[in-house]
Design a protein around this motif. Structure first.
Motif, PDB file in Angstrom:
ATOM      1  N   ILE A  10       0.859  -1.202   0.000  1.00 11.07           N
ATOM      2  CA  ILE A  10       0.000   0.000   0.000  1.00 11.07           C
ATOM      3  C   ILE A  10       0.886   1.240   0.000  1.00 11.07           C
ATOM      4  O   ILE A  10       1.716   1.421   0.907  1.00 11.07           O
ATOM      5  CB  ILE A  10      -0.949  -0.019   1.215  1.00 11.07           C
ATOM      6  N   GLY A  11       0.697   2.092  -1.037  1.00 14.62           N
ATOM      7  CA  GLY A  11       1.569   3.256  -1.249  1.00 14.62           C
ATOM      8  C   GLY A  11       2.605   2.890  -2.294  1.00 14.62           C
ATOM      9  O   GLY A  11       3.228   1.829  -2.214  1.00 14.62           O
ATOM     10  N   TYR A  12       2.781   3.783  -3.272  1.00 10.25           N
ATOM     11  CA  TYR A  12       3.655   3.414  -4.397  1.00 10.25           C
ATOM     12  C   TYR A  12       4.639   4.532  -4.765  1.00 10.25           C
ATOM     13  O   TYR A  12       5.183   4.556  -5.860  1.00 10.25           O
ATOM     14  CB  TYR A  12       2.812   3.051  -5.633  1.00 10.25           C
ATOM     15  N   ALA A  13       4.834   5.505  -3.829  1.00 11.44           N
ATOM     16  CA  ALA A  13       5.719   6.627  -4.182  1.00 11.44           C
ATOM     17  C   ALA A  13       7.153   6.312  -3.733  1.00 11.44           C
ATOM     18  O   ALA A  13       7.730   5.316  -4.151  1.00 11.44           O
ATOM     19  CB  ALA A  13       5.173   7.933  -3.623  1.00 11.44           C
ATOM     20  N   VAL A  79       3.211  -1.892   4.319  1.00  8.56           N
ATOM     21  CA  VAL A  79       2.612  -0.563   4.501  1.00  8.56           C
ATOM     22  C   VAL A  79       3.633   0.519   4.176  1.00  8.56           C
ATOM     23  O   VAL A  79       4.599   0.731   4.927  1.00  8.56           O
ATOM     24  CB  VAL A  79       2.097  -0.391   5.962  1.00  8.56           C
ATOM     25  N   CYS A  80       3.415   1.223   3.069  1.00  9.10           N
ATOM     26  CA  CYS A  80       4.328   2.291   2.613  1.00  9.10           C
ATOM     27  C   CYS A  80       3.591   3.613   2.475  1.00  9.10           C
ATOM     28  O   CYS A  80       3.848   4.386   1.541  1.00  9.10           O
ATOM     29  CB  CYS A  80       4.937   1.910   1.267  1.00  9.10           C
ATOM     30  N   THR A  81       2.667   3.882   3.394  1.00  9.94           N
ATOM     31  CA  THR A  81       1.897   5.128   3.377  1.00  9.94           C
ATOM     32  C   THR A  81       2.408   6.056   4.482  1.00  9.94           C
ATOM     33  O   THR A  81       3.155   5.617   5.364  1.00  9.94           O
ATOM     34  CB  THR A  81       0.402   4.820   3.639  1.00  9.94           C
ATOM     35  N   ALA A 195      13.812   9.346  14.175  1.00 11.48           N
ATOM     36  CA  ALA A 195      13.432   7.961  14.500  1.00 11.48           C
ATOM     37  C   ALA A 195      14.509   6.981  14.029  1.00 11.48           C
ATOM     38  O   ALA A 195      14.793   5.988  14.703  1.00 11.48           O
ATOM     39  CB  ALA A 195      12.098   7.616  13.843  1.00 11.48           C
ATOM     40  N   HIS A 196      15.113   7.268  12.875  1.00 12.74           N
ATOM     41  CA  HIS A 196      16.142   6.357  12.342  1.00 12.74           C
ATOM     42  C   HIS A 196      17.375   6.307  13.262  1.00 12.74           C
ATOM     43  O   HIS A 196      17.911   5.231  13.509  1.00 12.74           O
ATOM     44  CB  HIS A 196      16.598   6.821  10.950  1.00 12.74           C
ATOM     45  N   ILE A 197      17.822   7.473  13.745  1.00 17.61           N
ATOM     46  CA  ILE A 197      19.039   7.433  14.590  1.00 17.61           C
ATOM     47  C   ILE A 197      18.736   6.886  15.986  1.00 17.61           C
ATOM     48  O   ILE A 197      19.610   6.300  16.614  1.00 17.61           O
ATOM     49  CB  ILE A 197      19.817   8.781  14.630  1.00 17.61           C
TER      50      ILE A 197
HETATM   51  N1  LIG Z   1      12.925   3.777   5.648  1.00 17.88           N
HETATM   52  C1  LIG Z   1      13.190   4.948   5.106  1.00 17.88           C
HETATM   53  O1  LIG Z   1      14.341   5.281   4.884  1.00 17.88           O
HETATM   54  C2  LIG Z   1      12.064   5.865   4.756  1.00 17.88           C
HETATM   55  C3  LIG Z   1      12.266   6.910   3.842  1.00 17.88           C
HETATM   56  C4  LIG Z   1      11.170   7.690   3.491  1.00 17.88           C
HETATM   57  C5  LIG Z   1       9.935   7.462   4.058  1.00 17.88           C
HETATM   58  N2  LIG Z   1       9.779   6.464   4.971  1.00 17.88           N
HETATM   59  C6  LIG Z   1       8.462   6.205   5.575  1.00 17.88           C
HETATM   60  O2  LIG Z   1       7.639   5.561   4.596  1.00 17.88           O
HETATM   61  C7  LIG Z   1       6.301   6.005   4.703  1.00 17.88           C
HETATM   62  C8  LIG Z   1       5.858   6.592   3.357  1.00 17.88           C
HETATM   63  O3  LIG Z   1       6.713   7.684   3.033  1.00 17.88           O
HETATM   64  P1  LIG Z   1       7.055   8.062   1.504  1.00 17.88           P
HETATM   65  O4  LIG Z   1       8.252   8.909   1.542  1.00 17.88           O
HETATM   66  O5  LIG Z   1       7.048   6.847   0.659  1.00 17.88           O
HETATM   67  O6  LIG Z   1       5.786   8.956   1.176  1.00 17.88           O
HETATM   68  P2  LIG Z   1       5.271   9.372  -0.274  1.00 17.88           P
HETATM   69  O7  LIG Z   1       4.468  10.613  -0.083  1.00 17.88           O
HETATM   70  O8  LIG Z   1       6.379   9.344  -1.250  1.00 17.88           O
HETATM   71  O9  LIG Z   1       4.281   8.155  -0.625  1.00 17.88           O
HETATM   72  C9  LIG Z   1       3.131   7.885   0.119  1.00 17.88           C
HETATM   73  C10 LIG Z   1       2.249   6.930  -0.669  1.00 17.88           C
HETATM   74  O10 LIG Z   1       1.135   6.543   0.134  1.00 17.88           O
HETATM   75  C11 LIG Z   1      -0.060   6.665  -0.641  1.00 17.88           C
HETATM   76  N3  LIG Z   1      -1.163   6.851   0.288  1.00 17.88           N
HETATM   77  C12 LIG Z   1      -1.309   7.822   1.214  1.00 17.88           C
HETATM   78  N4  LIG Z   1      -2.436   7.610   1.911  1.00 17.88           N
HETATM   79  C13 LIG Z   1      -3.009   6.473   1.412  1.00 17.88           C
HETATM   80  C14 LIG Z   1      -4.189   5.735   1.708  1.00 17.88           C
HETATM   81  N5  LIG Z   1      -5.016   6.133   2.675  1.00 17.88           N
HETATM   82  N6  LIG Z   1      -4.457   4.609   0.967  1.00 17.88           N
HETATM   83  C15 LIG Z   1      -3.618   4.214  -0.003  1.00 17.88           C
HETATM   84  N7  LIG Z   1      -2.478   4.873  -0.319  1.00 17.88           N
HETATM   85  C16 LIG Z   1      -2.193   5.979   0.376  1.00 17.88           C
HETATM   86  C17 LIG Z   1       0.230   7.838  -1.558  1.00 17.88           C
HETATM   87  O11 LIG Z   1      -0.631   7.839  -2.672  1.00 17.88           O
HETATM   88  C18 LIG Z   1       1.689   7.529  -1.946  1.00 17.88           C
HETATM   89  O12 LIG Z   1       1.724   6.535  -2.968  1.00 17.88           O
HETATM   90  C19 LIG Z   1       6.262   6.987   5.861  1.00 17.88           C
HETATM   91  O13 LIG Z   1       5.899   6.299   7.027  1.00 17.88           O
HETATM   92  C20 LIG Z   1       7.711   7.465   5.970  1.00 17.88           C
HETATM   93  O14 LIG Z   1       8.069   7.874   7.274  1.00 17.88           O
HETATM   94  C21 LIG Z   1      10.805   5.656   5.309  1.00 17.88           C
END
Ligand SMILES: NC(=O)c1ccc[n+]([C@@H]2O[C@H](COP(=O)([O-])OP(=O)(O)OC[C@H]3O[C@@H](n4cnc5c(N)ncnc54)[C@H](O)[C@@H]3O)[C@@H](O)[C@H]2O)c1
Length: 397
Positions: A10-13, A79-81, A195-197
């Motif tokens: 879920i989430g594709y950005a 979960v990638c939202t 949160a990462h550090i």
């Molecule tokens: N591990 C890492 O290094 C790292 C880096 C960046 C982000 N993150 C985390 O990953 C998560 C997502 O961040 P991102 O940078 O990918 O955000 P982003 O804005 O690039 O992508 C978010 C995605 O979620 C989708 N989305 C949002 N609400 C939704 C819903 N209700 N139903 C379905 N899809 C939904 C959006 O359309 C989009 O595709 C956050 O929790 C962020 O903290 C982690």
């Protein structure tokens, strides 16, 4: 042929792309007891998620995460939202018997994180696994750092020095994307990169943060409203401005349970610093330093060496003997950011395939959330010393 685990993401950005890359790659690199099959990706916009499915390599797409979570032919929900939907999605997925991999920070509040832990504990009884995606742990150099601590090469850890420095919102005209809105992100630099550090230092030292004294700052309090499709490459839509409701920078002192003292700094206003995640540990026998912008290297100082030979030495962490590196390229052929996610999926599949709990667990991630919460409360009370309860006590409560 190994058993298949059918993934729904879920989430594709940003993270959706990074995770897709890892799901695509992981079984081609590592020999694992289960094979990931990229069944379906979910997003809210039909045409965009359809295009993302093709680009990222998913068989199907959907615009309804509830439908995805209810499907019988899905075994894992990834979960990638943004943080505001982590709890609802993860709890529903666990209740439906799906293994869950959830991006960090686990949630936007301690209460949500506690509810997620409770759901994970209920599901665990039925063999359902859950993990939070703190990918920097999976950098081979960070894993070596932990090995050095565990094997006693640093002696007693006295100092932990951690910074995470970025600069992508220095421009006051950068728009008000979801990461700058409390109701979407929970907090600012603190939850996003702090949160990462917190996770990384607790992981490499094996020690929990027990208390903090913090301050936070929001330098730019009002920003242009973003266009609807706002990711990190967002543009202002010209319709006005709105308030920034999160911290731009968070700094804190901390104590760790093994007696170490620590400093932390997370900011998106460190002009010129792009992804400057650095951790240094100083112990009674040696020191070690890691900088993600040079992620294939580690600096190690060993004070047990003859005095004439002492000095920081650079370890090139690309040998097959180093964690995760056995499956990649010949020594000296460096890896990058995306590999940390392949390693994350490797560990997740290995754990699910062999029937053990992966780490960091939701309890570990609740532990991070408790630190973030203590930092926020300390900053709100003039940097007052604020204790951090152990996550397990919170679960039992
Ligand atoms: N591990 C890492 O290094 C790292 C880096 C960046 C982000 N993150 C985390 O990953 C998560 C997502 O961040 P991102 O940078 O990918 O955000 P982003 O804005 O690039 O992508 C978010 C995605 O979620 C989708 N989305 C949002 N609400 C939704 C819903 N209700 N139903 C379905 N899809 C939904 C959006 O359309 C989009 O595709 C956050 O929790 C962020 O903290 C982690």
């Amino acid at each position: 042929m190994s058993r298949e685990l059918r993934i729904g993401m879920i989430g594709y950005a940003f993270m959706g792309a990074a995770h897709s890359q890892a799901w695509r790659t992981v079984n081609r690199v590592y020999d694992l007891p289960v094979r990931a099959r990229m069944v379906a990706v979910c997003g809210r916009d039909e045409s965009k998620v359809a295009a993302a499915a093709v680009r990222l390599g998913w068989e199907e797409h959907t615009t309804d995460w509830r439908e995805l979570v209810a499907r019988d032919d899905i075994d894992v929900i990834d979960v990638c939202t943004p943080g505001d939907s982590h709890a609802e999605i993860a709890i529903a997925a666990l209740a439906a018997g799906k293994h869950v991999l959830c991006e960090k920070p686990l949630a936007n509040s301690v209460d949500e994180a506690r509810a997620m832990v409770a759901a994970a504990e209920r599901a665990r009884a039925a063999g359902v696994r859950s993990m939070c995606g703190f990918n920097y742990r999976r950098t081979p150099a960070a894993a070596v750092m932990r090995q050095l601590v565990e094997s006693g090469r640093l002696g007693v850890i006295r100092h932990v020095r951690a910074v995470y420095l970025q600069d992508w919102i220095v421009d006051p005209q950068f728009p008000l994307v979801w990461r700058l809105q409390k109701e979407k992100a929970g907090s600012g630099a603190l939850g996003d990169i702090g949160a990462h550090i917190v996770d990384l230092t607790q992981f490499v030292t094996g020690q929990r943060i027990t208390g903090v004294s913090a301050l936070t700052e929001t330098f730019v309090k009002e920003r242009p409203l973003p266009s609807a499709a706002a990711g990190l490459a967002a543009e202002a839509d010209g319709s006005g401005t709105g308030p920034v409701t999160v911290d731009d920078a968070a700094l804190f002192l901390a104590r760790l349970e093994g007696g170490a003292v620590a400093t932390y700094e997370a900011t998106r206003f460190a002009t010129g610093r792009k992804n400057g995640l650095r951790v240094e540990l100083n112990g009674s026998l040696g020191s070690v330093a890691f900088d993600f912008e040079r992620m294939n290297e580690l600096e190690f100082y060993d004070s047990t060496q003859p005095i004439q030979e002492q000095g920081f030495r650079r370890i090139l962490v690309t040998e097959p003997e180093h964690p995760y590196m056995e499956a990649w390229w010949p020594p000296g052929h460096a890896i990058g950011y995306e590999h940390t996610f392949t390693h994350e999926m490797r560990d997740f599949l290995e754990a699910v395939g062999t029937g053990v709990d992966p780490t960091p667990s939701f309890v570990d991630a609740l532990g991070v959330q408790l630190v973030l919460d203590a930092v926020t409360r300390s900053a709100e009370s003039d940097s007052a010393w604020t204790s951090v309860a152990p996550a397990l006590e919170q679960v039992a409560a």
